[in-house]
Scaffold this active site. Structure first.
Site, mmCIF file in Angstrom:
data_model
loop_
_atom_site.group_PDB
_atom_site.id
_atom_site.type_symbol
_atom_site.label_atom_id
_atom_site.label_comp_id
_atom_site.label_asym_id
_atom_site.label_seq_id
_atom_site.Cartn_x
_atom_site.Cartn_y
_atom_site.Cartn_z
ATOM 1 N N ASP A 94 16.814 19.793 -22.123
ATOM 2 C CA ASP A 94 16.101 18.751 -21.386
ATOM 3 C C ASP A 94 15.256 19.195 -20.221
ATOM 4 O O ASP A 94 15.666 20.135 -19.603
ATOM 5 C CB ASP A 94 17.278 17.562 -21.154
ATOM 6 C CG ASP A 94 18.302 18.167 -20.170
ATOM 7 O OD1 ASP A 94 18.750 19.027 -20.261
ATOM 8 O OD2 ASP A 94 18.462 17.527 -19.069
ATOM 9 N N GLU A 157 21.446 18.567 -19.047
ATOM 10 C CA GLU A 157 21.761 19.106 -17.782
ATOM 11 C C GLU A 157 21.213 18.438 -16.682
ATOM 12 O O GLU A 157 21.802 18.298 -15.327
ATOM 13 C CB GLU A 157 21.295 20.500 -17.816
ATOM 14 C CG GLU A 157 22.074 21.547 -16.617
ATOM 15 C CD GLU A 157 20.987 21.340 -15.308
ATOM 16 O OE1 GLU A 157 21.610 21.814 -14.256
ATOM 17 O OE2 GLU A 157 20.200 21.021 -15.347
ATOM 18 N N GLU A 186 19.203 30.127 -16.533
ATOM 19 C CA GLU A 186 18.529 29.161 -15.651
ATOM 20 C C GLU A 186 17.543 30.123 -14.739
ATOM 21 O O GLU A 186 17.618 31.358 -14.660
ATOM 22 C CB GLU A 186 19.443 28.526 -14.550
ATOM 23 C CG GLU A 186 20.063 27.335 -15.394
ATOM 24 C CD GLU A 186 19.451 26.084 -15.203
ATOM 25 O OE1 GLU A 186 18.367 25.921 -15.099
ATOM 26 O OE2 GLU A 186 20.165 24.954 -15.432
HETATM 27 ZN ZN LIG Z 1 17.716 23.925 -15.550
#
Ligand SMILES: [Zn+2]
Length: 425
Positions: A94, A157, A186
């Protein structure tokens, strides 16, 4: 050292760019959770062709899950020739809304000047693509590897991860013996290993009053003025006290190496729906404040809460008619993976091999899905490592550098090789 492996990644650089651009073209904006299913299926189809077993797990009952916006997660698993540990790469698919200020189409996946542009380029479709390429290159270089590899693309998330990693963790997807090591790509920068994050406590404080005509406020009791007293006490006592609390956690940026609290919102009295007319003269009988307190490994959540409630209780004793309610909205414990944990050492070896330097070890000021892996999955061999610059996340003209993605894919592949094959070349 791992010439074959690193060459296999260089050979896939174009594929890495194309995959990132393709992923950006799914407008997986959250909220509401657009295009989750086609994006999950795209990842699943790619990996199915490479021999992975594919599962689609819908976060049924999670916030936002509807037939129009199903919370579709994909989990892909490949078992090697012989038993061994399982390394799991988890990425959220997302993205936040594009917002204004873009100089190009945020969902076109535009490649130029050595960068891939688009919403989610760095946070974190570039990281997802880099992990897929790392795994595919590893499987080509060492087809007889022992152990298992998993790749997941998970949802939500950006809104807490409840329909994504939390849901999967409750079903056992992030626990031993299914999974041993987790890497979350990330955008923390290719030379950094992120060991964890600070804790979070969100709460809503409500002060109460009594409605009356605004021309005779002494007949009522003004809830907004009571909240003003709360804010004054926070300014005088709480904020300075938080500023003084330092942590041994290596949080970046450095300003976050202490306790912080944000006032997220304040509302009181009548809403602004009267516009473009005029409001009516009322004494507000309620006022609500939401606070976002980030706390440290050195602090206990109970103490964090008591710092706030002790101020409220004192106002209740000292201030005429003052009364309040407080309601927890979210609690996340701080987490920090040990520096000598296997996944940390393996990725550190990758960084040393690719960049010929020691990694920086950092802690994120905000949380990410590692919280669910630790708290629900009870798995503590988990880090965030991936390409991209966190400052670009959620901003206009977000991009990820192609060289960064290639290099971090190499680091991930070397780390994977350390975890599954003991680093043999
Ligand atoms: Zn992220």
């Amino acid at each position: 050292m791992h010439e074959r492996l690193l060459k296999a990644i260089d050979a896939r650089a174009d594929d890495l760019v194309a995959l990132t651009a393709e992923l950006i073209r799914f407008p997986t904006v959250n909220p509401p959770g657009e295009a989750y299913r086609p994006c999950a299926e795209y990842i699943g189809e790619r990996l199915r062709k490479r021999g992975f077993g594919i599962e689609y797990v819908r976060g049924e009952g999670a916030p936002g899950d509807t037939d129009r916006y199903p919370r579709t997660n994909v989990v892909a698993r490949f078992d090697g020739r012989s038993p061994g540990p399982c390394v799991h790469f988890n990425s959220h698919v997302d993205v936040v809304e594009a917002g204004d200020g873009w100089s190009l189409d945020p969902f076109a996946g535009i490649v130029k000047d050595g960068r891939v542009y688009g919403r989610g380029a760095c946070d974190m479709k570039g990281g997802l693509a880099a992990s897929v390429i790392a795994v595919e290159a590893f499987m080509e270089a060492y087809p007889d590897f022992p152990g298992s590899i998993e790749i997941s693309g998970t949802v939500d998330e950006e809104s807490g991860g409840f329909g994504g990693v939390a849901h999967l963790a409750k079903l056992g997807y992030f626990s031993k013996p299914k999974v041993d090591h987790v890497i979350i790509p990330e955008p923390l920068n290719k030379e950094r290993i992120c060991l964890g994050h600070r804790g979070v406590w969100w709460a809503e404080i409500e002060t109460k009053g009594e409605i009356a005509h605004g021309s005779m406020p002494f007949l009522g009791d003004n809830a907004v003025r009571h909240m003003g007293a709360v804010l004054a006490a926070f300014e005088a006592e709480l904020f300075p006290a938080l500023d003084r609390k330092r942590t041994k956690m290596p949080v970046v940026p450095e300003g976050a190496r202490r306790s912080t609290m944000n006032i997220n919102s304040i509302h009181g009295g009548q809403t602004e729906d009267f516009r473009p007319g005029l409001p009516s003269p009322n004494v507000p009988d309620w006022c609500r404040l939401t606070i976002d307190r980030r706390f440290l490994l050195e602090e206990k959540l109970g103490d964090v809460k008591r710092e706030v409630t002790s101020i409220l209780d004192r106002l209740k004793r000292e201030r005429p008619k003052f009364d309040y309610d407080i309601r927890d909205l979210m609690e996340v414990q701080p987490t920090m993976t040990e520096r000598d944990a296997p996944v940390v050492k393996a990725v550190a070896q990758g960084i040393m091999e690719i960049f010929e330097r020691e990694p920086d070890y950092v802690i994120s000021p905000g949380t990410y899905d590692q919280k669910h892996v630790a708290r629900i999955g009870h798995l503590f061999d988990c880090i965030a490592y991936g390409p991209g610059i966190l400052d670009l996340a959620h901003r206009p003209d977000e991009w990820v550098g192609i060289d960064d993605m290639v290099q971090s894919a190499k680091v991930m592949a070397v780390g994977l090789n350390v975890l599954l094959r003991g680093g043999a070349s």
